[in-house]
Design a protein around this motif. Structure first.
Motif: not given
Length: 84
Positions: A6-14, A17-21, A27-31, A63-66
């Motif tokens: 779900x987080x990957x889909x949220x990131x890819x949808x764009x 961006x301002x509401x990503x924990x 944790x996603x990147x580490x996983x 997370x910062x939007x940019x």
């Protein structure tokens, strides 16, 4: 679909961006195999085979939007969302 997908889909949808924990993003990147080095509030993430270095800092608990946009660009360039 689990939280990571779900987080990957949220990131890819764009669309949010301002509401990503920040902690969920790290944790996603580490996983998915990124190595993390922390210096102060800078979380520096690298992965073998990926030229870009992600330097993330929290904005309160988000997370910062940019920086979410930078992560999205890395995902798209290396087709990371497709492999999961």
């Amino acid at each position: 679909m689990n939280k990571q997908e779900k987080l990957i889909q949220q990131i890819l949808s764009g669309t949010s961006d301002a509401n990503i924990s920040f902690s969920a993003l790290c944790q996603l990147l580490l996983n998915i195999g990124f190595k993390e080095r922390i210096k102060g509030d800078h979380h520096i993430l690298t992965k073998e085979g990926i030229d870009e270095i992600l330097n993330l800092q929290p904005l309160k608990s988000k997370a910062k939007r940019y920086q979410v946009k930078q992560v999205r660009n890395v995902f798209l360039k290396y087709k990371i969302g497709d492999k999961l």
